[in-house]
Design a protein around this motif. Structure first.
Motif, short mmCIF file in Angstrom:
data_model
loop_
_atom_site.label_atom_id
_atom_site.label_comp_id
_atom_site.label_asym_id
_atom_site.label_seq_id
_atom_site.Cartn_x
_atom_site.Cartn_y
_atom_site.Cartn_z
N LEU A 10 0.79 -1.34 -0.03
CA LEU A 10 -0.01 0.07 0.04
C LEU A 10 0.72 1.14 -0.02
N ASP A 11 2.01 1.22 0.77
CA ASP A 11 2.83 2.22 1.00
C ASP A 11 4.42 1.66 0.87
N SER A 12 5.24 2.54 0.65
CA SER A 12 6.80 2.02 0.79
C SER A 12 7.66 3.15 1.10
N ARG A 13 8.56 3.37 1.93
CA ARG A 13 9.40 4.15 1.95
C ARG A 13 10.82 3.54 2.68
N VAL A 14 11.69 4.30 2.45
CA VAL A 14 13.03 4.02 3.10
C VAL A 14 12.94 4.39 4.46
N ALA A 15 13.03 3.83 5.43
CA ALA A 15 13.05 4.21 6.82
C ALA A 15 14.52 4.36 7.46
N TYR A 16 15.58 4.02 6.69
CA TYR A 16 16.86 4.40 7.24
C TYR A 16 17.78 3.85 6.27
N GLU A 17 18.76 4.57 5.81
CA GLU A 17 19.93 4.40 4.74
C GLU A 17 21.13 4.57 5.40
N CYS A 18 22.24 3.81 4.94
CA CYS A 18 23.54 3.79 5.34
C CYS A 18 24.42 3.32 4.15
N PRO A 19 25.69 3.62 4.33
CA PRO A 19 26.56 2.97 3.16
C PRO A 19 26.08 1.34 3.06
N GLY A 20 25.82 0.67 2.02
CA GLY A 20 25.52 -0.67 1.86
C GLY A 20 24.43 -1.38 1.92
N PHE A 21 23.39 -0.67 2.60
CA PHE A 21 22.02 -0.98 2.73
C PHE A 21 21.23 -0.08 2.98
N ASP A 22 19.69 -0.24 2.91
CA ASP A 22 18.73 0.38 3.45
C ASP A 22 17.80 -0.49 4.26
N VAL A 23 17.06 0.22 5.17
CA VAL A 23 15.87 -0.59 5.67
C VAL A 23 14.58 0.06 5.03
N VAL A 24 13.78 -0.66 4.62
CA VAL A 24 12.57 -0.25 3.85
C VAL A 24 11.53 -0.73 4.82
N HIS A 25 10.47 0.26 4.87
CA HIS A 25 9.14 0.10 5.56
C HIS A 25 8.06 0.28 4.68
N ASP A 37 2.38 -3.56 8.85
CA ASP A 37 3.60 -3.25 8.21
C ASP A 37 4.61 -4.40 8.18
N PHE A 38 5.43 -4.17 7.46
CA PHE A 38 6.82 -5.09 7.34
C PHE A 38 7.92 -4.23 7.15
N ASP A 39 9.08 -4.49 7.71
CA ASP A 39 10.45 -3.85 7.46
C ASP A 39 11.12 -4.96 6.90
N TYR A 40 12.11 -4.47 5.95
CA TYR A 40 13.10 -5.43 5.43
C TYR A 40 14.56 -4.81 4.98
N LEU A 41 15.42 -5.37 4.84
CA LEU A 41 16.86 -5.03 4.63
C LEU A 41 16.85 -4.94 3.33
N SER A 42 17.19 -3.95 2.24
CA SER A 42 17.33 -3.68 0.89
C SER A 42 18.71 -3.51 0.73
N GLU A 43 19.32 -4.13 0.02
CA GLU A 43 20.76 -3.88 -0.63
C GLU A 43 21.03 -4.46 -1.94
N PRO A 44 21.88 -4.02 -2.53
CA PRO A 44 22.32 -4.50 -3.97
C PRO A 44 22.75 -5.70 -4.03
#
Length: 181
Positions: A10-25, A37-44
């Motif tokens: 329904l909605d998605s945003r980056v809750a936290y970002e740092c070098p190497g990965f983001d936490v997506v909410h 809600d669901f939070d996950y680690l997003s990385e390349p």
């Protein structure tokens, strides 16, 4: 066609970002209509290299891993850059950057999603043959890496005994042993 098990975002945003990965909410709707809600680690994506010398030894890295508070022995691993069209070339680059070794031949081994319940990580595994120390290490600012060579059977035994605990290294050896040798 959407699978009946699929969640609707329904909605998605980056809750936290740092070098190497983001936490997506994400705000999601489950198949039964429940909204949560669901939070996950997003990385390349990353490449993981199981590198062998001409003599059959394996080239390993020993690296400080702050999350577990110890030096970790494992395989060279690096991020796939946005302009990397060739994953084999990315594997060659990361091998050289982390170890100073260049490979005569690099072959794909497998691709896995190592933690797809909590992360969108994708790891592309390669086996590198005839590796020689002909390049210079080019480490990132936050990497503390020592390069070591080990007999493959010694490394395999360390994986089997649990001395080597890095999941990427363990999976690389297990897959190699199961499907490639």
């Amino acid at each position: 066609m959407t699978d009946e098990l699929a969640w609707e975002t329904l909605d998605s945003r980056v809750a936290y970002e740092c070098p190497g990965f983001d936490v997506v909410h994400d705000e999601v709707r489950l198949p039964d209509g429940t909204e949560t809600d669901f939070d996950y680690l997003s990385e390349p994506p990353a490449v993981v290299v199981l590198p062998f010398t001409s003599a059959g030894d394996v080239v390993l890295i020993e690296e400080w891993r702050h999350a577990v508070g110890r030096v970790n022995r494992g395989l060279p691993v690096g991020t796939v850059e946005p302009d990397d069209d060739d994953l084999t070339a990315a594997a060659r680059r990361e091998l050289a950057e982390e170890t100073g070794h260049e490979a005569g031949r690099v072959e794909p081994l497998t691709t896995v999603e190592p933690a797809n319940g909590i992360a969108n990580s994708v790891h592309h595994y390669f086996v590198a043959h005839d590796c020689e120390p002909t390049a210079e290490q080019d480490l990132d600012f936050n990497e503390s890496i020592r390069v070591v060579e080990s007999g493959y059977e010694e490394f395999r035994a360390a994986v089997r005994s649990g001395e080597v605990r890095d999941g990427r290294a363990v999976l690389g050896v297990l897959y190699y042993e199961t499907f490639e040798e």
